[in-house]
Design a protein around this motif. Structure first.
Motif, PDB file in Angstrom:
ATOM      1  N   ILE A  37       0.842  -1.201   0.000  1.00  0.00           N
ATOM      2  CA  ILE A  37       0.000   0.000   0.000  1.00  0.00           C
ATOM      3  C   ILE A  37       0.874   1.247   0.000  1.00  0.00           C
ATOM      4  N   PHE A  38       2.006   1.193   0.717  1.00  0.00           N
ATOM      5  CA  PHE A  38       2.907   2.343   0.754  1.00  0.00           C
ATOM      6  C   PHE A  38       3.451   2.637  -0.640  1.00  0.00           C
ATOM      7  N   ILE A  39       3.958   1.621  -1.312  1.00  0.00           N
ATOM      8  CA  ILE A  39       4.532   1.804  -2.652  1.00  0.00           C
ATOM      9  C   ILE A  39       3.459   2.251  -3.640  1.00  0.00           C
ATOM     10  N   LYS A  40       2.274   1.669  -3.546  1.00  0.00           N
ATOM     11  CA  LYS A  40       1.175   2.072  -4.444  1.00  0.00           C
ATOM     12  C   LYS A  40       0.837   3.544  -4.268  1.00  0.00           C
ATOM     13  N   MET A  41       0.746   4.010  -3.042  1.00  0.00           N
ATOM     14  CA  MET A  41       0.417   5.409  -2.780  1.00  0.00           C
ATOM     15  C   MET A  41       1.544   6.331  -3.238  1.00  0.00           C
ATOM     16  N   VAL A  42       2.789   5.943  -3.002  1.00  0.00           N
ATOM     17  CA  VAL A  42       3.926   6.775  -3.428  1.00  0.00           C
ATOM     18  C   VAL A  42       3.944   6.895  -4.946  1.00  0.00           C
ATOM     19  N   THR A  43       3.748   5.802  -5.646  1.00  0.00           N
ATOM     20  CA  THR A  43       3.779   5.869  -7.108  1.00  0.00           C
ATOM     21  C   THR A  43       2.565   6.610  -7.662  1.00  0.00           C
ATOM     22  N   SER A  44       1.442   6.540  -6.958  1.00  0.00           N
ATOM     23  CA  SER A  44       0.241   7.248  -7.419  1.00  0.00           C
ATOM     24  C   SER A  44       0.322   8.750  -7.190  1.00  0.00           C
ATOM     25  N   TYR A  45       0.967   9.159  -6.109  1.00  0.00           N
ATOM     26  CA  TYR A  45       0.935  10.554  -5.713  1.00  0.00           C
ATOM     27  C   TYR A  45       2.239  11.313  -5.919  1.00  0.00           C
ATOM     28  N   THR A  46       3.202  10.739  -6.607  1.00  0.00           N
ATOM     29  CA  THR A  46       4.394  11.492  -6.992  1.00  0.00           C
ATOM     30  C   THR A  46       4.423  11.586  -8.509  1.00  0.00           C
ATOM     31  N   SER A  47       4.670  12.772  -8.997  1.00  0.00           N
ATOM     32  CA  SER A  47       4.658  12.974 -10.449  1.00  0.00           C
ATOM     33  C   SER A  47       5.927  12.411 -11.073  1.00  0.00           C
ATOM     34  N   ASP A  48       5.892  12.275 -12.385  1.00  0.00           N
ATOM     35  CA  ASP A  48       7.051  11.738 -13.108  1.00  0.00           C
ATOM     36  C   ASP A  48       8.262  12.652 -13.010  1.00  0.00           C
ATOM     37  N   ASP A  55      11.835   7.275  -5.784  1.00  0.00           N
ATOM     38  CA  ASP A  55      12.746   6.163  -5.495  1.00  0.00           C
ATOM     39  C   ASP A  55      13.291   6.244  -4.069  1.00  0.00           C
ATOM     40  N   GLU A  56      13.595   7.448  -3.631  1.00  0.00           N
ATOM     41  CA  GLU A  56      14.109   7.639  -2.270  1.00  0.00           C
ATOM     42  C   GLU A  56      13.052   7.251  -1.230  1.00  0.00           C
ATOM     43  N   LEU A  57      11.813   7.660  -1.457  1.00  0.00           N
ATOM     44  CA  LEU A  57      10.735   7.311  -0.525  1.00  0.00           C
ATOM     45  C   LEU A  57      10.530   5.797  -0.463  1.00  0.00           C
ATOM     46  N   ILE A  58      10.569   5.149  -1.602  1.00  0.00           N
ATOM     47  CA  ILE A  58      10.375   3.699  -1.632  1.00  0.00           C
ATOM     48  C   ILE A  58      11.521   2.993  -0.922  1.00  0.00           C
ATOM     49  N   CYS A  59      12.737   3.495  -1.090  1.00  0.00           N
ATOM     50  CA  CYS A  59      13.881   2.896  -0.388  1.00  0.00           C
ATOM     51  C   CYS A  59      13.757   3.059   1.121  1.00  0.00           C
ATOM     52  N   GLU A  60      13.090   4.120   1.544  1.00  0.00           N
ATOM     53  CA  GLU A  60      12.949   4.404   2.977  1.00  0.00           C
ATOM     54  C   GLU A  60      11.590   3.956   3.514  1.00  0.00           C
ATOM     55  N   LYS A  61      10.960   2.993   2.877  1.00  0.00           N
ATOM     56  CA  LYS A  61       9.601   2.596   3.263  1.00  0.00           C
ATOM     57  C   LYS A  61       9.533   2.098   4.704  1.00  0.00           C
ATOM     58  N   SER A  62      10.530   1.363   5.162  1.00  0.00           N
ATOM     59  CA  SER A  62      10.513   0.875   6.546  1.00  0.00           C
ATOM     60  C   SER A  62      10.478   2.032   7.537  1.00  0.00           C
ATOM     61  N   HIS A  64       9.282   5.082   7.037  1.00  0.00           N
ATOM     62  CA  HIS A  64       7.983   5.750   6.994  1.00  0.00           C
ATOM     63  C   HIS A  64       6.886   4.902   7.651  1.00  0.00           C
ATOM     64  N   ILE A  65       6.916   3.611   7.419  1.00  0.00           N
ATOM     65  CA  ILE A  65       5.937   2.726   8.051  1.00  0.00           C
ATOM     66  C   ILE A  65       6.147   2.710   9.567  1.00  0.00           C
ATOM     67  N   THR A  88       0.747   8.526   3.795  1.00  0.00           N
ATOM     68  CA  THR A  88       1.622   8.507   2.619  1.00  0.00           C
ATOM     69  C   THR A  88       1.122   9.483   1.567  1.00  0.00           C
ATOM     70  N   LYS A  89      -0.181   9.509   1.363  1.00  0.00           N
ATOM     71  CA  LYS A  89      -0.758  10.440   0.393  1.00  0.00           C
ATOM     72  C   LYS A  89      -0.430  11.879   0.777  1.00  0.00           C
ATOM     73  N   TRP A  90      -0.642  12.252   2.033  1.00  0.00           N
ATOM     74  CA  TRP A  90      -0.371  13.629   2.464  1.00  0.00           C
ATOM     75  C   TRP A  90       1.110  13.957   2.405  1.00  0.00           C
ATOM     76  N   MET A  91       1.964  12.990   2.726  1.00  0.00           N
ATOM     77  CA  MET A  91       3.398  13.211   2.631  1.00  0.00           C
ATOM     78  C   MET A  91       3.789  13.504   1.174  1.00  0.00           C
ATOM     79  N   CYS A  92       3.275  12.717   0.246  1.00  0.00           N
ATOM     80  CA  CYS A  92       3.595  12.907  -1.172  1.00  0.00           C
ATOM     81  C   CYS A  92       3.054  14.234  -1.695  1.00  0.00           C
TER      82      CYS A  92
END
Length: 144
Positions: A37-48, A55-62, A64-65, A88-92
């Motif tokens: 769910i974390f990765i899905k939200m990060v990819t949905s709410y960060t622009s290209d 990538d940095e947020l996904i690497c730091e998922k632990s 953030h969780i 995650t949505k609000w952070m992004c």
């Protein structure tokens, strides 16, 4: 065969983590359960345009969780997965808004400004090498 930690509910794990914030096994289990769910939200709410941030947020998922688990209050009535999704949505969105406020400057503008600021006469006065300056400008243009 599931281990005892895999059988434990999110709320019990979070209560244990809040009591003992240095428990890496609980953080690892929560990350295993909720990284999707974390990765899905990060990819949905960060622009290209923010791929490196994504990538940095996904690497730091632990991390953030872990912080979501410390902030989580089951008394508010939301499931932990919903809470992570919202946090995650609000952070992004906050990251996006911060980057949106920064002015974007094209490489052409930078080269133009540098060329005007460091005209031949200025380079001569400052004893700067024209070839080195031209080479720098070429590199900037090549990587744009």
């Amino acid at each position: 065969m599931k281990s005892s930690i895999e059988k434990t509910s999110d709320n019990k794990l979070i209560k244990q983590l809040q009591a003992n914030p240095s428990s890496s096994t609980i953080v690892n289990e929560l990350t295993r359960r909720h990284s999707g769910i974390f990765i899905k939200m990060v990819t949905s709410y960060t622009s290209d345009s923010l791929i490196s941030v994504r990538d940095e947020l996904i690497c730091e998922k632990s991390y953030h969780i872990y912080h979501c688990a410390l902030k989580y209050k089951p008394s508010r009535g939301a499931k932990f997965s919903t809470f992570i999704g919202n946090e995650t949505k609000w952070m992004c969105l906050n990251i996006y808004n911060k980057h949106k406020k920064r002015p974007t400057i094209s490489v052409e503008e930078i080269v133009h400004d540098l060329s005007q600021e460091f005209s031949d006469s200025v380079l001569d006065k400052k004893n700067l090498d024209k070839e080195v300056f031209s080479y720098i400008i070429k590199i900037v243009k090549d990587y744009s």
